[in-house]
Design an enzyme around this catalytic site. Structure first.
Site, short mmCIF file in Angstrom:
data_model
loop_
_atom_site.label_atom_id
_atom_site.label_comp_id
_atom_site.label_asym_id
_atom_site.label_seq_id
_atom_site.Cartn_x
_atom_site.Cartn_y
_atom_site.Cartn_z
N PRO A 2 1.53 -9.85 -3.52
CA PRO A 2 2.55 -10.40 -2.61
C PRO A 2 1.88 -11.07 -1.41
CG PRO A 2 2.93 -8.06 -3.09
CD PRO A 2 1.60 -8.40 -3.62
N GLU A 3 2.38 -12.24 -1.06
CA GLU A 3 1.89 -12.93 0.12
C GLU A 3 2.96 -12.88 1.20
OE1 GLU A 3 0.08 -16.70 -0.96
OE2 GLU A 3 -0.60 -15.88 -2.85
N HIS A 111 5.71 5.18 -11.60
CA HIS A 111 4.59 5.16 -10.64
C HIS A 111 5.06 5.34 -9.20
CE1 HIS A 111 2.83 3.22 -14.25
NE2 HIS A 111 1.77 3.90 -13.86
N ARG A 130 -0.44 -0.17 -9.60
CA ARG A 130 -1.91 -0.24 -9.60
C ARG A 130 -2.56 0.50 -8.44
NH1 ARG A 130 -4.06 -5.84 -11.33
NH2 ARG A 130 -5.96 -4.61 -11.21
N ARG A 280 -11.57 -15.92 -6.13
CA ARG A 280 -10.23 -16.14 -6.70
C ARG A 280 -10.23 -17.43 -7.52
NH1 ARG A 280 -6.26 -13.35 -3.93
NH2 ARG A 280 -5.05 -13.74 -5.81
#
Ligand SMILES: [Zn+2]
Length: 290
Positions: A2-3, A111, A130, A280
């Site tokens: 997420p940005e 999770h 994650r 990246r």
């Protein structure tokens, strides 16, 4: 990951559902407890899980806001202010539900790492597939110095001059522009998706050395970053992999992306290229970006 627009979407969705409410009980996952026993501090940083649970119990949520890609929750207990800093990592997601079964997607339900029971009977849940997400409970922002190094919010008046000044520093001037604009100490909240888009919009090659770009082009680039971030906020963010807003809803910005994840340039129909910059993958058009 997420940005800024995705985190803003979470904050806007979360805030009206939890502000003014009190956490009656906090409970962390067995995974978090086990990792702390092994000295790994999964998700909850710089604090024993049991101490974190105890501290959060009885806290009133006064305000939820965003700083760069962090979610800040202003809390209060016995008249003392606290700041809960949360980073979503790769796959962090928040839910406000009556019961866990109300989380529809199995992978998020499986999770869950933090459950905050609210005195209203609702559950505030943090799920993280994650486990790169983070919680830090602070009194003030100074207790975690990296937060003080973050560049101004990109929509603040001083953000452009801050960016231009940073670009002049030798440590940035010699680096590829894409790596520089993704550095949270230069521009806050611009990650791979929006850096890729903005560079394409202004026709700058992602690997171009920052010091070899004119001031005019750097200003145009900064404005393109602001524009794409704002557009994405309006669209509810981009849904790439496991990002969800708190209702489990996907954003719509991914349909408007012009270069990120594209094989063909929408301008000139050339095949796009990829290269690794700052660890990246970067997509760009070899004909349109110089
Ligand atoms: Zn092109």
């Amino acid at each position: 990951m997420p940005e800024l627009p995705e985190v803003e979407g979470v904050v806007r969705a979360l805030s009206p559902k939890i502000v003014g409410k009190v956490i009656s009980r906090a409970s962390l996952s067995e995974t978090i407890y086990q990792s702390h026993q092994l000295g790994k501090q999964c998700i909850v940083k710089n604090m024993e899980p049991a101490a974190f649970e105890l501290a959060l119990s009885g806290m009133e949520i006064k305000r939820v806001h965003r700083r760069a890609k962090y979610i800040f929750m202003d809390l209060e207990k016995d008249g003392n202010p606290f700041l809960l800093v949360n980073h979503l990592g790769m796959t962090g997601a928040w839910f406000v539900v009556q019961k866990e079964e109300d989380i529809l997607e199995e992978k998020f339900k499986k999770h869950i790492h933090a459950r905050f029971s609210l005195t209203t009977g609702e559950l505030l849940i943090f799920s993280d597939i994650r486990r790169f997400g983070e919680f830090r409970l602070l009194h003030t922002i100074d207790e975690h110095p990296p937060l003080l190094q973050i560049a101004p919010e990109p929509f603040n008046q001083n953000a452009l001059n801050y960016f231009l000044a940073k670009c002049e520093l030798p440590k940035y001037a010699n680096k590829p522009i894409k790596e520089v604009i993704m550095d949270g100490q230069v521009i806050s909240g611009c990650g791979n998706i929006y850096a890729t888009e903005a560079l394409f919009h202004v026709g700058i090659h992602p690997a171009r050395k920052t010091g070899r770009i004119s001031k005019e082009r750097k200003i145009a680039l900064f404005e393109a970053i602001q524009k794409v971030l704002l557009e994405s906020i309006e669209m509810g963010g981009s849904t790439i992999s496991d990002y969800r807003n708190i209702n489990g809803e996907a954003g719509g910005m991914q349909h408007r992306l012009k270069m990120y994840g594209k094989k063909i340039c929408p301008n000139c129909s050339a095949n796009t290229k990829t290269m690794t910059i700052g660890g990246r993958t970067s997509v760009y058009c070899p004909k349109c970006q110089h």
